[in-house]
Design a protein around this motif. Structure first.
Motif, short mmCIF file in Angstrom:
data_model
loop_
_atom_site.label_atom_id
_atom_site.label_comp_id
_atom_site.label_asym_id
_atom_site.label_seq_id
_atom_site.Cartn_x
_atom_site.Cartn_y
_atom_site.Cartn_z
N TYR A 11 0.85 -1.21 0.00
CA TYR A 11 0.00 0.00 0.00
C TYR A 11 0.88 1.25 0.00
O TYR A 11 0.69 2.15 -0.81
N ARG A 15 0.90 4.08 -2.94
CA ARG A 15 0.45 5.42 -2.62
C ARG A 15 1.55 6.46 -2.76
O ARG A 15 1.29 7.59 -3.14
N ILE A 33 -5.71 -1.22 -4.50
CA ILE A 33 -5.59 -1.05 -3.04
C ILE A 33 -6.70 -1.80 -2.30
O ILE A 33 -6.47 -2.36 -1.23
#
Ligand code: CP3
Length: 321
Positions: A11, A15, A33
């Protein structure tokens, strides 16, 4: 809740340090995600990657989400005239990205997908305070001092949240969760007078959709009865009340979600196991218990503890039928 997030290295990698709202507006990334936790653990459901402020941003309210803080708004809403900034939401036009993500997720997923929204009180708090707040003093001050503005704001928020939830089900979500993490700041009488009628209108507005609904609060031990009256097939409770006591108060004809303290997952496995078994014991093997944490997964949570927790809950639930 917050199933996705910073406890997963994949993640953090995806991101990077970009604005989270930008990631949410990119359907491929939101899909990826959403799927990440499911690749790590056989979870029973997925929750679409979005945020409670997304429908407000979609109608032009300029929230940004600051890391370590949460949603922030430079021009808060504090008067009747400010409430006019909340125009109506047309999901397919204003927030097509979340609906696109949901449509591709339901094609790919073997488990149900949960859509969600923030509840009007929690959204009102971010709008009025202009950011996260410990005591919600400006929000509650306005609620007590200016009932006309409060009623108009809560009404306008219900009018945004209902189409937002409906559109997610139309796109394929098979359950809905309404998050009210900050409503525990209210006394029961204040909840009944200033929040319950709006929550009832919200749940009435999605009642015909025939999907299960979860109504979640934090610190709401004394609000369980009015929350149940407001609506929701299941009530989500945090860890501040023992699950069996909460369920007695709700009555066993209402389903319950909860309620392992998320900080327990920072301890060694034997502690996690003991505490998780305590939650399951309190549920007593009844159907209508959705095992969950009392609040979101903390960024410092070891993934292995979550994986073992999912296995433990599955093993126990199969054994107890
Ligand atoms: O689990 C999921 O991935 C579902 C998507 C989801 C997010 N936020 C993504 C997100 C859901 C269901 C939420 C709900 C949400 N967002 C709530 C209600 C539930 C709760 O936890 O109380 C609230 C109050 C928010 C507002 C918000 N967004 C906060 C307080 C934060 C944390 C800010 C921080 O850095 O501490 C966010 C950011 C956010 N939204 C994250 C995630 C996974 C954190 C990770 C990141 O910034 O990349």
């Amino acid at each position: 809740m917050r199933q996705a997030g910073r406890y997963l290295p994949e993640y953090r990698a995806l991101r990077g340090d970009r604005d989270i709202l930008e990631t949410i507006r990119t359907p491929d990334e939101a899909v990826e995600i959403t799927l990440q936790p499911l690749r790590r653990m056989p979870l029973d459901a997925a929750i679409v990657f979005s945020d409670i402020v997304v429908p407000l941003v979609a109608i032009g309210i300029a929230f940004r989400i600051e890391t370590g803080r949460g949603p922030v708004l430079d021009e808060p809403i504090r008067s009747l005239r400010d409430v006019d900034r909340l125009r109506s939401l047309e999901p397919e036009v204003d927030e097509p990205y979340t609906l696109m993500a949901i449509r591709s997720l339901v094609r790919e997923l073997e488990v149900p997908l949960i859509g969600f929204a923030g509840a009007p009180f929690t959204l009102a708090s971010y709008l009025i305070e202009g950011g996260p707040s410990r005591d919600h003093a400006t929000t509650k001050g306005l609620m007590f001092a200016d009932p006309a503005t409060w009623g108009a704001l809560m009404g306008a928020l219900v009018d945004v949240v209902v189409p937002h939830l409906r559109a997610q089900v139309e796109a394929g979500a098979s359950a809905l969760q309404v998050f009210d993490p900050w409503v525990g700041a209210l006394a029961p009488a204040a909840y009944r007078a200033n929040v319950l009628p709006h929550m009832r209108r919200l749940f009435d507005g999605i009642a015909d959709l025939a999907v299960p609904t979860i109504h979640f609060g934090v610190g709401t031990s004394e609000l369980l009865e009015p929350m149940r009256e407001a609506g929701g097939d299941a009530i989500g409770v945090d860890h501040r009340i023992p699950l069996d006591r909460a369920w007695e108060r709700l009555g066993h004809s209402t389903a319950i979600q909860g309620n392992l303290d998320p900080t327990v997952l920072l301890a060694p496995w034997d502690v996690v196991e003991r505490e998780a078994l305590d939650v399951l014991d309190r549920a007593g093997g009844r159907s209508g218990h959705v095992f969950n944490l009392g609040h979101g997964v903390l960024p410092e949570t070891p993934v292995e503890n979550l994986q073992r927790l999912v296995d433990l809950v599955h093993t126990r639930s199969e054994r107890d039928g």
